[in-house]
Design a protein around this motif. Sequence first.
Motif, PDB file in Angstrom:
ATOM      1  N   ASP A   1       1.213  -6.219  -2.522  1.00 61.69           N
ATOM      2  CA  ASP A   1       2.614  -5.858  -2.665  1.00 61.69           C
ATOM      3  C   ASP A   1       2.741  -4.570  -3.468  1.00 61.69           C
ATOM      4  N   GLY A   2       3.512  -3.644  -2.958  1.00 65.33           N
ATOM      5  CA  GLY A   2       3.732  -2.392  -3.660  1.00 65.33           C
ATOM      6  C   GLY A   2       2.639  -1.371  -3.489  1.00 65.33           C
ATOM      7  N   ALA A   3       1.671  -1.608  -2.595  1.00 62.72           N
ATOM      8  CA  ALA A   3       0.581  -0.653  -2.390  1.00 62.72           C
ATOM      9  C   ALA A   3       1.121   0.624  -1.758  1.00 62.72           C
ATOM     10  N   ARG A   4       0.680   1.756  -2.275  1.00 69.00           N
ATOM     11  CA  ARG A   4       1.158   3.032  -1.731  1.00 69.00           C
ATOM     12  C   ARG A   4       0.738   3.218  -0.280  1.00 69.00           C
ATOM     13  N   ARG A   5      -0.462   2.736   0.057  1.00 69.63           N
ATOM     14  CA  ARG A   5      -0.906   2.893   1.438  1.00 69.63           C
ATOM     15  C   ARG A   5      -0.086   2.035   2.394  1.00 69.63           C
ATOM     16  N   ASP A   6       0.663   1.067   1.875  1.00 67.15           N
ATOM     17  CA  ASP A   6       1.407   0.154   2.730  1.00 67.15           C
ATOM     18  C   ASP A   6       2.807   0.670   3.053  1.00 67.15           C
TER      19      ASP A   6
ATOM     20  N   PHE B   1       5.958   5.631   6.384  1.00 66.29           N
ATOM     21  CA  PHE B   1       6.647   6.919   6.317  1.00 66.29           C
ATOM     22  C   PHE B   1       7.186   7.378   7.667  1.00 66.29           C
ATOM     23  N   ASP B   2       6.967   6.601   8.717  1.00 66.27           N
ATOM     24  CA  ASP B   2       7.292   7.070  10.065  1.00 66.27           C
ATOM     25  C   ASP B   2       8.738   7.531  10.217  1.00 66.27           C
ATOM     26  N   SER B   3       9.661   6.889   9.510  1.00 68.17           N
ATOM     27  CA  SER B   3      11.076   7.223   9.676  1.00 68.17           C
ATOM     28  C   SER B   3      11.545   8.340   8.750  1.00 68.17           C
ATOM     29  N   LEU B   4      10.652   8.856   7.876  1.00 70.16           N
ATOM     30  CA  LEU B   4      11.090   9.852   6.897  1.00 70.16           C
ATOM     31  C   LEU B   4      11.615  11.134   7.543  1.00 70.16           C
ATOM     32  N   PRO B   5      10.928  11.735   8.531  1.00 74.82           N
ATOM     33  CA  PRO B   5      11.513  12.948   9.135  1.00 74.82           C
ATOM     34  C   PRO B   5      12.907  12.724   9.702  1.00 74.82           C
ATOM     35  N   ALA B   6      13.133  11.565  10.330  1.00 70.50           N
ATOM     36  CA  ALA B   6      14.463  11.286  10.878  1.00 70.50           C
ATOM     37  C   ALA B   6      15.486  11.126   9.767  1.00 70.50           C
ATOM     38  N   ARG B   7      15.113  10.490   8.658  1.00 69.01           N
ATOM     39  CA  ARG B   7      16.030  10.344   7.523  1.00 69.01           C
ATOM     40  C   ARG B   7      16.466  11.711   7.001  1.00 69.01           C
ATOM     41  N   LEU B   8      15.518  12.613   6.893  1.00 69.74           N
ATOM     42  CA  LEU B   8      15.849  13.944   6.377  1.00 69.74           C
ATOM     43  C   LEU B   8      16.720  14.709   7.366  1.00 69.74           C
ATOM     44  N   ALA B   9      16.477  14.503   8.657  1.00 73.05           N
ATOM     45  CA  ALA B   9      17.271  15.199   9.671  1.00 73.05           C
ATOM     46  C   ALA B   9      18.728  14.760   9.657  1.00 73.05           C
TER      47      ALA B   9
ATOM     48  N   SER C   1      15.629   4.510   1.190  1.00 75.60           N
ATOM     49  CA  SER C   1      14.376   3.824   0.862  1.00 75.60           C
ATOM     50  C   SER C   1      13.531   3.702   2.118  1.00 75.60           C
ATOM     51  N   LEU C   2      12.219   3.557   1.911  1.00 77.57           N
ATOM     52  CA  LEU C   2      11.287   3.365   3.008  1.00 77.57           C
ATOM     53  C   LEU C   2      10.639   2.000   2.864  1.00 77.57           C
ATOM     54  N   PRO C   3      10.418   1.302   3.977  1.00 77.80           N
ATOM     55  CA  PRO C   3       9.883  -0.064   3.905  1.00 77.80           C
ATOM     56  C   PRO C   3       8.378  -0.087   3.681  1.00 77.80           C
TER      57      PRO C   3
ATOM     58  N   ARG D   1       4.931  -2.089   4.892  1.00 81.10           N
ATOM     59  CA  ARG D   1       4.517  -2.755   6.125  1.00 81.10           C
ATOM     60  C   ARG D   1       4.325  -4.254   5.931  1.00 81.10           C
ATOM     61  N   GLY D   2       3.799  -4.656   4.769  1.00 84.67           N
ATOM     62  CA  GLY D   2       3.408  -6.045   4.587  1.00 84.67           C
ATOM     63  C   GLY D   2       4.302  -6.857   3.682  1.00 84.67           C
ATOM     64  N   SER D   3       5.458  -6.310   3.266  1.00 80.04           N
ATOM     65  CA  SER D   3       6.352  -7.065   2.394  1.00 80.04           C
ATOM     66  C   SER D   3       7.783  -6.629   2.643  1.00 80.04           C
ATOM     67  N   SER D   4       8.701  -7.341   2.037  1.00 78.58           N
ATOM     68  CA  SER D   4      10.118  -7.011   2.210  1.00 78.58           C
ATOM     69  C   SER D   4      10.588  -5.955   1.221  1.00 78.58           C
ATOM     70  N   ALA D   5       9.719  -5.514   0.321  1.00 78.09           N
ATOM     71  CA  ALA D   5      10.099  -4.510  -0.675  1.00 78.09           C
ATOM     72  C   ALA D   5      10.281  -3.152  -0.006  1.00 78.09           C
ATOM     73  N   GLU D   6      10.953  -2.261  -0.714  1.00 80.93           N
ATOM     74  CA  GLU D   6      11.169  -0.902  -0.226  1.00 80.93           C
ATOM     75  C   GLU D   6      10.944   0.086  -1.356  1.00 80.93           C
ATOM     76  N   MET D   7      10.452   1.269  -1.011  1.00 80.08           N
ATOM     77  CA  MET D   7      10.227   2.313  -2.012  1.00 80.08           C
ATOM     78  C   MET D   7      11.460   3.210  -2.048  1.00 80.08           C
ATOM     79  N   PRO D   8      12.102   3.349  -3.217  1.00 74.46           N
ATOM     80  CA  PRO D   8      13.336   4.142  -3.299  1.00 74.46           C
ATOM     81  C   PRO D   8      13.063   5.645  -3.400  1.00 74.46           C
ATOM     82  N   PHE D   9      13.912   6.426  -2.783  1.00 75.65           N
ATOM     83  CA  PHE D   9      13.862   7.879  -2.843  1.00 75.65           C
ATOM     84  C   PHE D   9      15.267   8.409  -3.131  1.00 75.65           C
ATOM     85  N   ARG D  10      15.309   9.554  -3.782  1.00 72.92           N
ATOM     86  CA  ARG D  10      16.556  10.297  -3.947  1.00 72.92           C
ATOM     87  C   ARG D  10      16.353  11.700  -3.377  1.00 72.92           C
ATOM     88  N   TYR D  11      17.442  12.347  -3.033  1.00 68.76           N
ATOM     89  CA  TYR D  11      17.331  13.726  -2.559  1.00 68.76           C
ATOM     90  C   TYR D  11      18.508  14.530  -3.080  1.00 68.76           C
ATOM     91  N   VAL D  12      18.294  15.819  -3.237  1.00 71.31           N
ATOM     92  CA  VAL D  12      19.344  16.775  -3.567  1.00 71.31           C
ATOM     93  C   VAL D  12      19.128  18.004  -2.703  1.00 71.31           C
TER      94      VAL D  12
END
Length: 490
Positions: free
Chosen positions: A366-371, A374-382, A467-469, A471-482
């Motif tokens: 749980d919480g592993a960086r490799r997990d 990031f696949d949806s990140l370019p679309a989020r930024l767009a 946030s980005l999900p 793969r192996g848990s329901s947790a999400e990694m939070p991001f902010r942008y400016v």
Amino acid sequence: MDDAADRRRTAIFLLAISVYFAVQAGLRLALGGAYETDEAEMLVMTPGLRLGYGPQLPLYNWLQLGFFELFGRGLPALALLKNLLLWATYLAVFLGLRLWLPAATAALGALSLFLIPDLAWEAQRATTHSNMLLATSAATLAAFLWAMRRGSFLSWAVLGLAIGLGGLAKYNYFLVPVALGLAALTLAPMRGALLRRRALIAPGLAGLIVAAPYAWMLQNRDLAFSSLGKLHIDAGAAPGRLVPEGLSQLPGGLLALMALPLLVALIAWGLSLGRRRAETGAGPLPALLLRAALFAVVLTAAGIWAAHAGTITSRWLLPIAFLAVPGLFTALAPRLAARGRTTVFALMAVLALLVMAGLGYDRFKDGARRDVVFDSLPARLAEIDGAEGVPVIAEFYTAGNLAALAPGLQIAPYLPFAAHRFGAGPVLFLFREHVPPSLEIGAVQAGWPAGSGAGSGIERLQEGAFSLPYRGSSAEMPFRYVLARMPALP
């Protein structure tokens, strides 16, 4: 010991390290997932062949560029280079020790490095430039022992090549050749070889190798030395405070590296008591390595004191452990019975299995960086209004994973060259959790002058969070942008 037995043990050693690191490379490819921070750094810090790239020295970047050309800008090139360097580390140490010792003792000394946690675990899990430090340190040790044994012009030239490459690997590398040289001066069998005029070939050739990259560093000080903040240099220390905080952390850092090797050595020695031991001595080699480790400790302490460093990490002390651990086990080898030697190798085999199992767990916990997915990140930024085609600045972990998915995007890490590359105009700043903690701090890290924060030149156009999900848990990694319009540089 007969030649046939030595050849057999050499073959076993070569087979063992080759199989192990081939399996490790395959395991990294099989586990997949997101890029670790140091892996991601390579994807954004290798834009082409240059004299310098940032606060890290350039040798790893140069080799990584070559592997990217051969295997593409992806995980195979990253995993193959890392494991090739680690394989070469053990091989070079073995070859150097083998010039002075029987194959069994040389193998014991080389494989003892695996008992250092940063080599067994961190070198596989995360690090890149530290692996180059280890490989060039091993090459230096092998060349130095060759020069001490043979003293030929070629051996000194090879040593100069190794020192020059090490000088382009990592700054703390220089502890290794300096400490070896000082230690050799204290040993009569080696002092004469070191004081010959032909020994000047080594520093002369090394100086030629590092000249151009070091000139680049002096011309780009803000970028080349931007990581000095990691030392937390206490320029405002109280006048009466003589001992910097970093110096008090030195014993703990060394213990973190040396505890397991010391424990295994103690177990092996205890199992050898009262049993028949090896009769062949190890000559001056253990004394060279152990004295070199002591010199490296003194040099490190002096550096911490001179810089008044407020913090150190065990990784920066790797050159000390690199010298001390093989020194310890080559000194112990003549005192070990067969049972003691077998126990050491068995413990290393168990540790190897634990490392591979641990890497699998580390990938899926749980919480592993490799997990992180990031696949949806370019679309989020767009989806951010006004962000299309705008350059992005993010910390290494995010920047590298984004670069792998959107190779056409302008991406830079929080290093001073970002401001010079992007200049005035809109820039999208990404913040993973609280890294960096604010736009103002991030802008300074990226090269805009302090004081250009809100109300002083930066215009905030858009800001938000997502946030980005995993793969192996329901947790999400939070991001902010400016999304901000940045001022022109002075």
